[in-house]
Design a protein around this motif. Sequence first.
Motif, PDB file in Angstrom:
ATOM      1  N   SER A  25      51.149  57.039  -8.386  1.00  0.00           N
ATOM      2  CA  SER A  25      51.568  55.633  -8.454  1.00  0.00           C
ATOM      3  C   SER A  25      52.879  55.410  -7.707  1.00  0.00           C
ATOM      4  O   SER A  25      53.745  56.288  -7.657  1.00  0.00           O
ATOM      5  N   THR A  26      53.012  54.241  -7.146  1.00  0.00           N
ATOM      6  CA  THR A  26      54.156  53.923  -6.301  1.00  0.00           C
ATOM      7  C   THR A  26      55.423  53.678  -7.105  1.00  0.00           C
ATOM      8  O   THR A  26      55.390  53.469  -8.318  1.00  0.00           O
ATOM      9  N   GLU A  32      54.660  50.845 -15.650  1.00  0.00           N
ATOM     10  CA  GLU A  32      53.537  50.283 -16.410  1.00  0.00           C
ATOM     11  C   GLU A  32      52.471  51.341 -16.673  1.00  0.00           C
ATOM     12  O   GLU A  32      51.904  51.388 -17.775  1.00  0.00           O
ATOM     13  N   LEU A  33      52.208  52.191 -15.694  1.00  0.00           N
ATOM     14  CA  LEU A  33      51.235  53.264 -15.899  1.00  0.00           C
ATOM     15  C   LEU A  33      51.686  54.184 -17.036  1.00  0.00           C
ATOM     16  O   LEU A  33      50.904  54.535 -17.918  1.00  0.00           O
ATOM     17  N   TYR A  34      52.955  54.541 -17.033  1.00  0.00           N
ATOM     18  CA  TYR A  34      53.490  55.417 -18.089  1.00  0.00           C
ATOM     19  C   TYR A  34      53.336  54.758 -19.461  1.00  0.00           C
ATOM     20  O   TYR A  34      52.894  55.394 -20.428  1.00  0.00           O
ATOM     21  N   ARG A  92      49.770  54.718 -20.786  1.00  0.00           N
ATOM     22  CA  ARG A  92      49.404  56.016 -21.354  1.00  0.00           C
ATOM     23  C   ARG A  92      49.957  56.157 -22.774  1.00  0.00           C
ATOM     24  O   ARG A  92      49.264  56.667 -23.671  1.00  0.00           O
ATOM     25  N   GLU A  93      51.193  55.721 -22.978  1.00  0.00           N
ATOM     26  CA  GLU A  93      51.796  55.780 -24.309  1.00  0.00           C
ATOM     27  C   GLU A  93      51.022  54.897 -25.289  1.00  0.00           C
ATOM     28  O   GLU A  93      50.684  55.321 -26.399  1.00  0.00           O
ATOM     29  N   LYS A  94      50.743  53.690 -24.859  1.00  0.00           N
ATOM     30  CA  LYS A  94      50.033  52.725 -25.706  1.00  0.00           C
ATOM     31  C   LYS A  94      48.666  53.248 -26.122  1.00  0.00           C
ATOM     32  O   LYS A  94      48.258  53.111 -27.283  1.00  0.00           O
ATOM     33  N   ASN A  95      47.948  53.872 -25.188  1.00  0.00           N
ATOM     34  CA  ASN A  95      46.588  54.348 -25.452  1.00  0.00           C
ATOM     35  C   ASN A  95      46.535  55.798 -25.918  1.00  0.00           C
ATOM     36  O   ASN A  95      45.456  56.365 -26.070  1.00  0.00           O
ATOM     37  N   ARG A 139      60.882  52.541 -19.522  1.00  0.00           N
ATOM     38  CA  ARG A 139      60.931  53.487 -18.414  1.00  0.00           C
ATOM     39  C   ARG A 139      60.424  54.840 -18.895  1.00  0.00           C
ATOM     40  O   ARG A 139      60.515  55.152 -20.076  1.00  0.00           O
ATOM     41  N   PRO A 140      59.908  55.658 -17.996  1.00  0.00           N
ATOM     42  CA  PRO A 140      59.416  56.974 -18.415  1.00  0.00           C
ATOM     43  C   PRO A 140      60.485  57.790 -19.126  1.00  0.00           C
ATOM     44  O   PRO A 140      61.648  57.794 -18.728  1.00  0.00           O
TER      45      PRO A 140
END
Length: 376
Positions: A206-207, A214-216, A219-222, A358-359
Amino acid sequence: MIRPQFFYELLQENGTDFFTGVPDSLLKNFCAYLTDTVDADHHIIAANEGCAVGLASGHYFATNTIPLVYMQNSGLGNTVNPLLSLADKDVYSVPLLLVIGWRGEPGGAHDEPQHIKQGKVTCALLDAMEIPYAVLEADEEKAAVQIANAYKTIKERSAPFALVIRKGCFDSYTLKSNECVPAEMTREQAIEQIIGCMPSNTVFVSTTGMASRELYELREKNRQRHDTDFLTVGSMGHTSQIALGIALCKRDKTVVCIDGDGAALMHLGALSTIGTQKPKNMIHIVLNNGAHDSVGGQPTVGRKINLCAAALACGYDQALSVAAPEALLSNLKIAFASPGTVFIEVMVSKGARPDLGRPKSSPIENKKAFMALLEE
């Protein structure tokens, strides 16, 4: 603090009427003022910082006036070649005023990991390039003196001079011409759909900016694993080449590059390498909101050009543009059903939710976990 209007008027008084560069969060108030105030012939948001130096140089050759080039210090790397082999006083001797946001300033506020090294070496890089500079004072009276001295030096040397801008230097200014980009999905909704329909052997690259954050968080949410994702920090515009390098070495994996329009435009030539290498296991997805979203929402030309046509011309096997969630899902299925190098443009809206985190992992931790997964 310095009012953007005050700064702009000082520049005009010194003969500068052309502005180009790549937006930066520390300069966003000044950049917003330029967007609202200066016509399109005299303010151009460039594809990358090196392009901006070339564009400004051309303006100088045609008008014999001093242009301004703005950038984040992370963009200095893109300017090294044109500054040293074009604008330098030993080559074409081009007078430019550089305005550089100082992310990661040593001793300054905490910043993201990609800015730490760049912050440490910003002034040293300017010294190495023999470009004189001043760290702009956040006081209008003192700044006016510094700007006068900057122009005096530029005219004496007929070469670039840099103003280095600390966080909080510019007073607030809200972009008035902030276009609403029509879209049926937010970027985060699009990413959630993308990661939700991929097979188990998929890895993601991811850029930089909001997309990786948002990708990170998704993953946390799911409650999903993070080691399938390489979260690119810094190196804007190079995410697709990272993904290509992985795809060529790991043919058993599906490699999905989650890119942004600003990043893709910054090094558009990267499409030609992907298109000619033709990895059968790579899907290049550009989330197009027509904006540099992470640094103030300044516009890109992403919605004004045909990215799919560019991808096909560069040799991609398929190029698809989607706007609706159901179209995204169906086209991802098409991409998987017909192996080849696929480009998918997804129209998304500007902005992110205000509580976006943030990650928690460091870039090194992310790299090690990702590499361990690839070794399995």
